[in-house]
Write a protein that holds these residues in place. Structure first.
Motif, PDB file in Angstrom:
ATOM      1  N   THR B   8       0.846  -1.189   0.000  1.00  0.00           N
ATOM      2  CA  THR B   8       0.000   0.000   0.000  1.00  0.00           C
ATOM      3  C   THR B   8       0.886   1.245   0.000  1.00  0.00           C
ATOM      4  O   THR B   8       1.977   1.233   0.566  1.00  0.00           O
ATOM      5  CB  THR B   8      -0.922   0.052   1.238  1.00  0.00           C
ATOM      6  OG1 THR B   8      -0.102   0.109   2.407  1.00  0.00           O
ATOM      7  CG2 THR B   8      -1.798  -1.179   1.311  1.00  0.00           C
ATOM      8  N   LEU B   9       0.441   2.279  -0.666  1.00  0.00           N
ATOM      9  CA  LEU B   9       1.213   3.515  -0.707  1.00  0.00           C
ATOM     10  C   LEU B   9       0.281   4.704  -0.912  1.00  0.00           C
ATOM     11  O   LEU B   9      -0.842   4.547  -1.395  1.00  0.00           O
ATOM     12  CB  LEU B   9       2.257   3.477  -1.822  1.00  0.00           C
ATOM     13  CG  LEU B   9       1.771   3.327  -3.264  1.00  0.00           C
ATOM     14  CD1 LEU B   9       2.803   3.921  -4.217  1.00  0.00           C
ATOM     15  CD2 LEU B   9       1.553   1.865  -3.622  1.00  0.00           C
ATOM     16  N   ASN B  10       0.753   5.859  -0.488  1.00  0.00           N
ATOM     17  CA  ASN B  10       0.012   7.103  -0.734  1.00  0.00           C
ATOM     18  C   ASN B  10       0.364   7.609  -2.123  1.00  0.00           C
ATOM     19  O   ASN B  10       1.523   7.529  -2.548  1.00  0.00           O
ATOM     20  CB  ASN B  10       0.388   8.169   0.309  1.00  0.00           C
ATOM     21  CG  ASN B  10      -0.013   7.749   1.716  1.00  0.00           C
ATOM     22  OD1 ASN B  10       0.822   7.669   2.611  1.00  0.00           O
ATOM     23  ND2 ASN B  10      -1.281   7.453   1.902  1.00  0.00           N
ATOM     24  N   VAL B  11      -0.613   8.103  -2.813  1.00  0.00           N
ATOM     25  CA  VAL B  11      -0.372   8.679  -4.143  1.00  0.00           C
ATOM     26  C   VAL B  11      -1.150   9.988  -4.259  1.00  0.00           C
ATOM     27  O   VAL B  11      -2.072  10.249  -3.470  1.00  0.00           O
ATOM     28  CB  VAL B  11      -0.811   7.723  -5.272  1.00  0.00           C
ATOM     29  CG1 VAL B  11       0.023   6.453  -5.264  1.00  0.00           C
ATOM     30  CG2 VAL B  11      -2.295   7.384  -5.160  1.00  0.00           C
ATOM     31  N   GLU B  12      -0.773  10.776  -5.224  1.00  0.00           N
ATOM     32  CA  GLU B  12      -1.478  12.034  -5.442  1.00  0.00           C
ATOM     33  C   GLU B  12      -1.786  12.158  -6.927  1.00  0.00           C
ATOM     34  O   GLU B  12      -0.896  11.981  -7.760  1.00  0.00           O
ATOM     35  CB  GLU B  12      -0.597  13.208  -4.984  1.00  0.00           C
ATOM     36  CG  GLU B  12      -1.321  14.528  -4.981  1.00  0.00           C
ATOM     37  CD  GLU B  12      -0.450  15.655  -4.403  1.00  0.00           C
ATOM     38  OE1 GLU B  12       0.351  15.381  -3.491  1.00  0.00           O
ATOM     39  OE2 GLU B  12      -0.580  16.783  -4.906  1.00  0.00           O
ATOM     40  N   PRO B  23     -10.230  12.582  -7.041  1.00  0.00           N
ATOM     41  CA  PRO B  23      -8.829  12.600  -6.611  1.00  0.00           C
ATOM     42  C   PRO B  23      -8.465  11.267  -5.952  1.00  0.00           C
ATOM     43  O   PRO B  23      -9.232  10.762  -5.132  1.00  0.00           O
ATOM     44  CB  PRO B  23      -8.783  13.748  -5.602  1.00  0.00           C
ATOM     45  CG  PRO B  23     -10.182  13.912  -5.130  1.00  0.00           C
ATOM     46  CD  PRO B  23     -11.081  13.470  -6.241  1.00  0.00           C
ATOM     47  N   VAL B  24      -7.341  10.678  -6.327  1.00  0.00           N
ATOM     48  CA  VAL B  24      -6.902   9.430  -5.679  1.00  0.00           C
ATOM     49  C   VAL B  24      -5.894   9.775  -4.581  1.00  0.00           C
ATOM     50  O   VAL B  24      -5.088  10.686  -4.722  1.00  0.00           O
ATOM     51  CB  VAL B  24      -6.300   8.433  -6.687  1.00  0.00           C
ATOM     52  CG1 VAL B  24      -7.360   7.981  -7.683  1.00  0.00           C
ATOM     53  CG2 VAL B  24      -5.110   9.019  -7.411  1.00  0.00           C
ATOM     54  N   ASP B  46      -5.212  -1.141  -7.310  1.00  0.00           N
ATOM     55  CA  ASP B  46      -6.387  -0.332  -6.989  1.00  0.00           C
ATOM     56  C   ASP B  46      -5.926   1.080  -6.678  1.00  0.00           C
ATOM     57  O   ASP B  46      -5.109   1.280  -5.774  1.00  0.00           O
ATOM     58  CB  ASP B  46      -7.121  -0.879  -5.746  1.00  0.00           C
ATOM     59  CG  ASP B  46      -7.792  -2.212  -5.999  1.00  0.00           C
ATOM     60  OD1 ASP B  46      -8.210  -2.458  -7.141  1.00  0.00           O
ATOM     61  OD2 ASP B  46      -7.891  -3.006  -5.044  1.00  0.00           O
ATOM     62  N   LEU B  47      -6.427   2.040  -7.412  1.00  0.00           N
ATOM     63  CA  LEU B  47      -6.206   3.449  -7.073  1.00  0.00           C
ATOM     64  C   LEU B  47      -7.490   3.910  -6.399  1.00  0.00           C
ATOM     65  O   LEU B  47      -8.575   3.833  -6.990  1.00  0.00           O
ATOM     66  CB  LEU B  47      -5.930   4.256  -8.339  1.00  0.00           C
ATOM     67  CG  LEU B  47      -4.625   3.875  -9.050  1.00  0.00           C
ATOM     68  CD1 LEU B  47      -4.575   4.482 -10.447  1.00  0.00           C
ATOM     69  CD2 LEU B  47      -3.418   4.314  -8.237  1.00  0.00           C
ATOM     70  N   ILE B  48      -7.366   4.352  -5.157  1.00  0.00           N
ATOM     71  CA  ILE B  48      -8.562   4.559  -4.348  1.00  0.00           C
ATOM     72  C   ILE B  48      -8.528   5.903  -3.604  1.00  0.00           C
ATOM     73  O   ILE B  48      -7.484   6.554  -3.511  1.00  0.00           O
ATOM     74  CB  ILE B  48      -8.730   3.417  -3.307  1.00  0.00           C
ATOM     75  CG1 ILE B  48      -7.483   3.316  -2.412  1.00  0.00           C
ATOM     76  CG2 ILE B  48      -8.989   2.097  -4.014  1.00  0.00           C
ATOM     77  CD1 ILE B  48      -7.573   2.231  -1.326  1.00  0.00           C
ATOM     78  N   ASN B  49      -9.687   6.241  -3.086  1.00  0.00           N
ATOM     79  CA  ASN B  49      -9.801   7.382  -2.172  1.00  0.00           C
ATOM     80  C   ASN B  49     -10.779   6.980  -1.075  1.00  0.00           C
ATOM     81  O   ASN B  49     -11.998   7.166  -1.215  1.00  0.00           O
ATOM     82  CB  ASN B  49     -10.306   8.634  -2.904  1.00  0.00           C
ATOM     83  CG  ASN B  49     -10.268   9.852  -2.012  1.00  0.00           C
ATOM     84  OD1 ASN B  49     -10.408   9.749  -0.790  1.00  0.00           O
ATOM     85  ND2 ASN B  49     -10.084  11.025  -2.604  1.00  0.00           N
ATOM     86  N   PRO B  50     -10.257   6.368   0.017  1.00  0.00           N
ATOM     87  CA  PRO B  50     -11.146   5.842   1.061  1.00  0.00           C
ATOM     88  C   PRO B  50     -12.089   6.883   1.642  1.00  0.00           C
ATOM     89  O   PRO B  50     -13.196   6.542   2.072  1.00  0.00           O
ATOM     90  CB  PRO B  50     -10.164   5.334   2.124  1.00  0.00           C
ATOM     91  CG  PRO B  50      -8.915   5.034   1.367  1.00  0.00           C
ATOM     92  CD  PRO B  50      -8.851   6.079   0.295  1.00  0.00           C
ATOM     93  N   SER B  51     -11.705   8.152   1.621  1.00  0.00           N
ATOM     94  CA  SER B  51     -12.585   9.174   2.202  1.00  0.00           C
ATOM     95  C   SER B  51     -13.854   9.359   1.371  1.00  0.00           C
ATOM     96  O   SER B  51     -14.828   9.934   1.834  1.00  0.00           O
ATOM     97  CB  SER B  51     -11.837  10.503   2.334  1.00  0.00           C
ATOM     98  OG  SER B  51     -11.655  11.082   1.052  1.00  0.00           O
ATOM     99  N   ARG B  52     -13.833   8.870   0.145  1.00  0.00           N
ATOM    100  CA  ARG B  52     -15.015   8.991  -0.724  1.00  0.00           C
ATOM    101  C   ARG B  52     -15.785   7.678  -0.848  1.00  0.00           C
ATOM    102  O   ARG B  52     -16.661   7.555  -1.713  1.00  0.00           O
ATOM    103  CB  ARG B  52     -14.582   9.470  -2.110  1.00  0.00           C
ATOM    104  CG  ARG B  52     -14.053  10.894  -2.073  1.00  0.00           C
ATOM    105  CD  ARG B  52     -13.762  11.408  -3.466  1.00  0.00           C
ATOM    106  NE  ARG B  52     -13.432  12.841  -3.389  1.00  0.00           N
ATOM    107  CZ  ARG B  52     -13.940  13.760  -4.199  1.00  0.00           C
ATOM    108  NH1 ARG B  52     -14.781  13.425  -5.144  1.00  0.00           N
ATOM    109  NH2 ARG B  52     -13.592  15.025  -4.068  1.00  0.00           N
TER     110      ARG B  52
END
Lengths: 248, 86
Positions: B8-12, B23-24, B46-52
């Motif tokens: 897992t990693l943070n992406v922008e 926004p991912v 998986d490119l995700i945005n858990p807050s959404r």
């Protein structure tokens, strides 16, 4: 026996009183029958899991499949929910046990229940079926190629599961285990360790190891499907439930 | 088998999912059973945005050689970017 059936999404009470979604399938025959809690595989509460649930109803059982990823992704498609659960480290063991307990209680509340309950799980659900049977008072359990019962996951993985073979002494019911000889998760050596633990604990179990089959040999929409193993496995399940969920 | 191997990693950046662009913020990379591809195992991203919510996801399931070729193409492309644009 009538072959009429009703299948639908319901809400049950899971771990710590949480409302969670579940898929219920019931024979409309009216004869008191045993209940089967279907524990879905890691890819989630999907079409395959629901089809298996209906299959148990077609054979006369009360069956329910709780959506173990409901909290992470209420209303999401099964693959999105599975991805969210994976990213979050998977389903904690205590939550799993609470959800299965809730599903079992839900089934027992039916007038058509004979009070007996089994669990069956596939893949990660195989481990969870064993865990539930070691944590709850039930009448039968089936472990279909559950990994990480004996060996821990490889290092560095974000999933939060630990080996649970030490719980064998707490197993509350007969256990049917169905495994593939070419599987590595669990490997045949791991299955042998579990078998020895059950023998040492004086527990009733029945294991079958299928040559030429690997992981997920029951899964008809994957190339891992092995019809001979699956056909024999289903027969073992019907015989096992016929024996353990009957009141005769 | 289930490999469970997950990075897992943070992406922008942004991705286009079932409901359009979003926004991912995170990515997960793993080798496991696919949902749609026919191979037993695939390299999944998986490119995700858990807050959404869980549906804010762009998913890929690639056979290993395709995944490697894609990764190399990404690195090759990045290597050719003029220093002032990186």
């Amino acid at each position: 026996m009538s072959d009429a059936m009703r299948a639908e999404t319901v809400q049950i009470t899971g771990y710590q009183g949480d409302p969670i979604e579940a898929y219920l399938a019931q024979s409309l025959d009216g004869t008191p029958t045993g209940g089967v809690v279907v524990i879905h595989h890691m890819p989630g509460y999907d079409e395959a899991a629901k089809e298996i649930t209906r299959r148990f109803a077609a054979y006369g059982y009360l069956a329910i499949c709780p959506n173990l990823y409901f909290r992470e992704a209420p209303g999401a498609s099964p693959d999105d929910a599975a991805a969210a659960a994976r990213a979050g480290g998977g389903v904690p063991d205590d939550r799993l046990v609470g959800d299965i307990d809730g599903a079992a209680s839900y089934l027992r509340s039916f007038g058509s229940s004979n009070g007996k309950i089994a669990t069956i799980g596939y893949c990660s659900g195989g481990r969870q079926s064993f865990l539930a049977a070691c944590s709850l008072s039930i009448d039968a359990a089936v472990d279909c190629y559950g990994a990480f019962v004996v060996a821990p996951p490889p290092e560095g993985l974000p999933i939060s599961v630990e080996p649970i073979v030490h719980l064998a002494k707490n197993l509350s019911c007969p256990l049917l285990g169905l495994f593939g000889a070419e599987d590595q998760y669990p490997s045949p050596d791991e299955v042998a360790v579990l078998e020895q633990a059950l023998t040492d604990a004086g527990k009733e179990y029945e294991f079958h190891m299928y040559e030429g089959a690997g992981h997920a040999f029951f899964n008809t929409d994957r190339t891992s499907y092995r019809p001979e193993a699956a056909r024999d496995g289903w027969q073992r399940i019907w015989e096992f439930f016929g024996r353990t969920l009957s009141t005769n | 088998m289930c490999t469970y191997q997950t990075t897992t990693l943070n992406v922008e950046g942004s991705g286009k999912g079932a409901e359009g662009w979003f926004p991912v913020s995170d990515a997960t990379v793993y080798f496991d059973h696919p949902v749609h591809a026919t191979a037993d195992h695939t390299l999944n991203v998986d490119l995700i945005n858990p807050s959404r919510g869980a549906s804010a996801r762009v998913a890929l399931e690639l056979d290993p050689s395709s995944a490697r070729a894609l990764a190399e193409a990404i690195l090759r492309t990045l290597d050719t970017i003029p220093a002032g644009l990186r």
